[in-house]
Design a protein around this motif. Structure first.
Motif, PDB file in Angstrom:
ATOM      1  N   VAL A  98     -17.870 140.159 -17.526  1.00  0.00           N
ATOM      2  CA  VAL A  98     -18.662 141.330 -17.893  1.00  0.00           C
ATOM      3  C   VAL A  98     -17.860 142.603 -17.640  1.00  0.00           C
ATOM      4  O   VAL A  98     -17.792 143.490 -18.497  1.00  0.00           O
ATOM      5  CB  VAL A  98     -20.013 141.353 -17.143  1.00  0.00           C
ATOM      6  N   SER A  99     -17.219 142.690 -16.488  1.00  0.00           N
ATOM      7  CA  SER A  99     -16.428 143.882 -16.159  1.00  0.00           C
ATOM      8  C   SER A  99     -15.305 144.095 -17.160  1.00  0.00           C
ATOM      9  O   SER A  99     -15.087 145.218 -17.634  1.00  0.00           O
ATOM     10  CB  SER A  99     -15.843 143.761 -14.751  1.00  0.00           C
ATOM     11  N   GLU A 100     -14.579 143.042 -17.486  1.00  0.00           N
ATOM     12  CA  GLU A 100     -13.466 143.172 -18.434  1.00  0.00           C
ATOM     13  C   GLU A 100     -13.962 143.455 -19.840  1.00  0.00           C
ATOM     14  O   GLU A 100     -13.382 144.263 -20.563  1.00  0.00           O
ATOM     15  CB  GLU A 100     -12.582 141.919 -18.416  1.00  0.00           C
ATOM     16  N   HIS A 101     -15.051 142.808 -20.247  1.00  0.00           N
ATOM     17  CA  HIS A 101     -15.617 143.025 -21.583  1.00  0.00           C
ATOM     18  C   HIS A 101     -16.048 144.482 -21.748  1.00  0.00           C
ATOM     19  O   HIS A 101     -15.736 145.126 -22.747  1.00  0.00           O
ATOM     20  CB  HIS A 101     -16.793 142.068 -21.784  1.00  0.00           C
ATOM     21  N   VAL A 102     -16.750 145.008 -20.750  1.00  0.00           N
ATOM     22  CA  VAL A 102     -17.199 146.401 -20.793  1.00  0.00           C
ATOM     23  C   VAL A 102     -15.996 147.345 -20.779  1.00  0.00           C
ATOM     24  O   VAL A 102     -15.947 148.319 -21.536  1.00  0.00           O
ATOM     25  CB  VAL A 102     -18.170 146.693 -19.631  1.00  0.00           C
ATOM     26  N   ALA A 103     -14.992 147.067 -19.939  1.00  0.00           N
ATOM     27  CA  ALA A 103     -13.790 147.913 -19.885  1.00  0.00           C
ATOM     28  C   ALA A 103     -13.065 147.913 -21.230  1.00  0.00           C
ATOM     29  O   ALA A 103     -12.580 148.953 -21.694  1.00  0.00           O
ATOM     30  CB  ALA A 103     -12.863 147.431 -18.772  1.00  0.00           C
ATOM     31  N   GLN A 104     -12.987 146.749 -21.869  1.00  0.00           N
ATOM     32  CA  GLN A 104     -12.340 146.631 -23.180  1.00  0.00           C
ATOM     33  C   GLN A 104     -13.073 147.496 -24.203  1.00  0.00           C
ATOM     34  O   GLN A 104     -12.451 148.185 -25.015  1.00  0.00           O
ATOM     35  CB  GLN A 104     -12.335 145.170 -23.596  1.00  0.00           C
ATOM     36  N   ILE A 105     -14.387 147.460 -24.187  1.00  0.00           N
ATOM     37  CA  ILE A 105     -15.177 148.249 -25.125  1.00  0.00           C
ATOM     38  C   ILE A 105     -15.007 149.740 -24.850  1.00  0.00           C
ATOM     39  O   ILE A 105     -14.864 150.541 -25.780  1.00  0.00           O
ATOM     40  CB  ILE A 105     -16.651 147.809 -25.079  1.00  0.00           C
ATOM     41  N   LYS A 106     -14.960 150.127 -23.586  1.00  0.00           N
ATOM     42  CA  LYS A 106     -14.748 151.544 -23.253  1.00  0.00           C
ATOM     43  C   LYS A 106     -13.373 152.013 -23.727  1.00  0.00           C
ATOM     44  O   LYS A 106     -13.238 153.124 -24.246  1.00  0.00           O
ATOM     45  CB  LYS A 106     -14.905 151.762 -21.751  1.00  0.00           C
ATOM     46  N   ARG A 107     -12.357 151.166 -23.589  1.00  0.00           N
ATOM     47  CA  ARG A 107     -11.025 151.524 -24.097  1.00  0.00           C
ATOM     48  C   ARG A 107     -11.070 151.687 -25.617  1.00  0.00           C
ATOM     49  O   ARG A 107     -10.456 152.597 -26.181  1.00  0.00           O
ATOM     50  CB  ARG A 107      -9.995 150.466 -23.705  1.00  0.00           C
ATOM     51  N   GLY A 108     -11.804 150.806 -26.269  1.00  0.00           N
ATOM     52  CA  GLY A 108     -11.962 150.907 -27.723  1.00  0.00           C
ATOM     53  C   GLY A 108     -12.638 152.201 -28.135  1.00  0.00           C
ATOM     54  O   GLY A 108     -12.240 152.835 -29.119  1.00  0.00           O
TER      55      GLY A 108
END
Length: 175
Positions: A98-108
């Motif tokens: 969840v943490s990595e998925h959310v971080a990936q989306i924020k970077r996007g």
């Protein structure tokens, strides 16, 4: 809270579907602690966004025990299947995903903001898993710049009322 207090006989539902995406800003706080003071308040969350379980159609509604009992009496007896529930158990345990998925989306989101600035497109800041952008006549130019890059479909879902506005889910940089 003003609505919940001024209409104590009405159900007030707070949708926190994008809660995990809002970050640590001062305005980003769950309303769950307020449930104890407001028996007419409900908080809804989904496991579709940050947990990546959109196809399973899982969510949760929290509220006062008495109110949830009323809702339960009105819902179907088997409204979630066993496969979805076992996937949910695994998803809740995998906080790293969840943490990595959310971080990936924020970077996007950040990459999209930069791209939209470069292209001179109007967009609205987002604390979700999508960005709303007015593309208008620049749709083809945007498509050619984004194809296969930050997100999987630049012109994914045009909004019916405004055909030059598009919102697209983030988080699939390989497509």
């Amino acid at each position: 809270m003003k609505i919940a207090e001024s209409a104590p006989d009405a159900a007030v539902v707070i949708d926190e579907a994008y809660f995990e995406f809002c970050g640590a800003s001062l305005t980003c706080r769950t309303m769950i602690p307020d449930l104890a003071r407001h028996p007419n308040l409900f908080v809804a969350r989904t496991f579709s966004k940050a947990y990546g379980l959109a196809g399973l159609r899982l969510g949760v509604l929290t509220g006062a025990v008495e109110q949830i009992d009323c809702v339960r009496r009105l819902s179907l007896p088997f409204n979630v299947n066993a496969v979805a529930l076992s996937c949910l158990e695994e998803a809740l345990a995998d906080r790293a995903f969840v943490s990595e998925h959310v971080a990936q989306i924020k970077r996007g989101r950040e990459r999209l903001a930069q791209l939209f600035d470069e292209l001179g497109l109007r967009f609205w800041p987002s604390q979700t898993n999508f960005v709303l952008v007015r593309v208008g006549e620049t749709a083809r130019k945007l498509w050619s710049r984004c194809s296969g890059a930050v997100f999987w479909s630049a012109i994914h879902r045009p909004i019916q009322a405004a055909t030059d506005v598009s919102g697209s889910p983030l988080g699939r940089p390989n497509r």
